[in-house]
Design a protein around this motif. Structure first.
Motif, PDB file in Angstrom:
ATOM      1  N   SER A  17    -110.835 -18.862  33.610  1.00  0.00           N
ATOM      2  CA  SER A  17    -110.855 -19.274  34.658  1.00  0.00           C
ATOM      3  C   SER A  17    -110.874 -18.057  36.147  1.00  0.00           C
ATOM      4  O   SER A  17    -112.183 -18.289  36.641  1.00  0.00           O
ATOM      5  CB  SER A  17    -109.889 -20.314  34.976  1.00  0.00           C
ATOM      6  N   ALA A  18    -110.448 -17.012  35.131  1.00  0.00           N
ATOM      7  CA  ALA A  18    -110.775 -15.889  35.989  1.00  0.00           C
ATOM      8  C   ALA A  18    -112.142 -15.210  36.497  1.00  0.00           C
ATOM      9  O   ALA A  18    -113.115 -14.739  37.171  1.00  0.00           O
ATOM     10  CB  ALA A  18    -109.674 -14.552  36.027  1.00  0.00           C
ATOM     11  N   ALA A  19    -112.625 -15.185  35.032  1.00  0.00           N
ATOM     12  CA  ALA A  19    -113.842 -14.201  34.778  1.00  0.00           C
ATOM     13  C   ALA A  19    -114.785 -15.578  35.815  1.00  0.00           C
ATOM     14  O   ALA A  19    -115.977 -15.700  36.025  1.00  0.00           O
ATOM     15  CB  ALA A  19    -114.308 -14.704  33.177  1.00  0.00           C
ATOM     16  N   GLU A  23    -118.117 -14.579  38.375  1.00  0.00           N
ATOM     17  CA  GLU A  23    -119.168 -14.824  38.834  1.00  0.00           C
ATOM     18  C   GLU A  23    -119.557 -15.265  39.847  1.00  0.00           C
ATOM     19  O   GLU A  23    -120.992 -15.048  40.390  1.00  0.00           O
ATOM     20  CB  GLU A  23    -119.560 -15.628  37.117  1.00  0.00           C
ATOM     21  N   ASN A  24    -118.546 -15.944  40.951  1.00  0.00           N
ATOM     22  CA  ASN A  24    -119.187 -16.366  42.135  1.00  0.00           C
ATOM     23  C   ASN A  24    -119.423 -15.601  43.319  1.00  0.00           C
ATOM     24  O   ASN A  24    -119.724 -16.246  43.854  1.00  0.00           O
ATOM     25  CB  ASN A  24    -118.003 -17.894  42.218  1.00  0.00           C
ATOM     26  N   ARG A  71    -105.786 -11.446  46.593  1.00  0.00           N
ATOM     27  CA  ARG A  71    -105.108 -12.403  46.345  1.00  0.00           C
ATOM     28  C   ARG A  71    -105.324 -12.200  44.372  1.00  0.00           C
ATOM     29  O   ARG A  71    -106.428 -12.471  44.083  1.00  0.00           O
ATOM     30  CB  ARG A  71    -104.823 -13.103  46.405  1.00  0.00           C
ATOM     31  N   LEU A  72    -104.807 -11.732  44.040  1.00  0.00           N
ATOM     32  CA  LEU A  72    -104.835 -11.891  42.398  1.00  0.00           C
ATOM     33  C   LEU A  72    -103.771 -12.315  41.592  1.00  0.00           C
ATOM     34  O   LEU A  72    -101.968 -11.974  42.357  1.00  0.00           O
ATOM     35  CB  LEU A  72    -104.671 -10.804  41.647  1.00  0.00           C
ATOM     36  N   LEU A  73    -103.652 -13.233  40.714  1.00  0.00           N
ATOM     37  CA  LEU A  73    -102.066 -14.241  40.244  1.00  0.00           C
ATOM     38  C   LEU A  73    -102.645 -13.024  38.748  1.00  0.00           C
ATOM     39  O   LEU A  73    -103.868 -13.224  38.292  1.00  0.00           O
ATOM     40  CB  LEU A  73    -102.507 -15.237  39.385  1.00  0.00           C
ATOM     41  N   VAL A  84    -103.375  -8.783  32.497  1.00  0.00           N
ATOM     42  CA  VAL A  84    -104.598  -9.772  32.378  1.00  0.00           C
ATOM     43  C   VAL A  84    -104.493 -10.643  33.408  1.00  0.00           C
ATOM     44  O   VAL A  84    -103.315 -11.821  34.755  1.00  0.00           O
ATOM     45  CB  VAL A  84    -104.274 -10.917  31.255  1.00  0.00           C
ATOM     46  N   VAL A  85    -105.677 -10.934  34.173  1.00  0.00           N
ATOM     47  CA  VAL A  85    -105.697 -10.973  34.990  1.00  0.00           C
ATOM     48  C   VAL A  85    -106.327 -13.056  35.436  1.00  0.00           C
ATOM     49  O   VAL A  85    -107.804 -12.973  34.660  1.00  0.00           O
ATOM     50  CB  VAL A  85    -107.049 -10.629  36.644  1.00  0.00           C
TER      51      VAL A  85
END
Length: 90
Positions: A17-19, A23-24, A71-73, A84-85
């Motif tokens: 999902s982060a990948a 891309e967006n 913001r990163l989880l 792992v993002v």
């Protein structure tokens, strides 16, 4: 005498999902801001605050850069060599 080594950085990996979120990202400013945040967590994976959760899965952390508006989880592997993002907000 060899020069002193800088701290070892953790590798960055992205969940599926982060990948897709990555891309967006289209603006250069968003990409630059994300890149800076990724460098920060790769150098110090413990910098983010722990999010409440159970001990069954990996401990999620949140890193927020108010200046860059990123913001990163993420979670960190047991040996602290890979971050792992899981989620990106830029």
């Amino acid at each position: 005498m060899a020069p002193p080594h800088s701290p070892r950085r953790a590798q960055i990996a992205f969940s599926d999902s982060a990948a897709k979120q990555l891309e967006n990202l289209t603006s250069e400013a968003e990409i630059h801001a994300l890149d800076r945040a990724l460098v920060v967590i790769s150098v110090d994976p413990d910098i983010g605050e722990e999010l409440p959760g159970d001990s069954a899965g990996p401990q999620l952390r949140q890193y927020t850069d108010e200046i860059e508006r990123v913001r990163l989880l993420y979670w960190v592997t047991a040996l602290r060599t890979v971050v792992v993002v899981a989620y990106i907000e830029a």
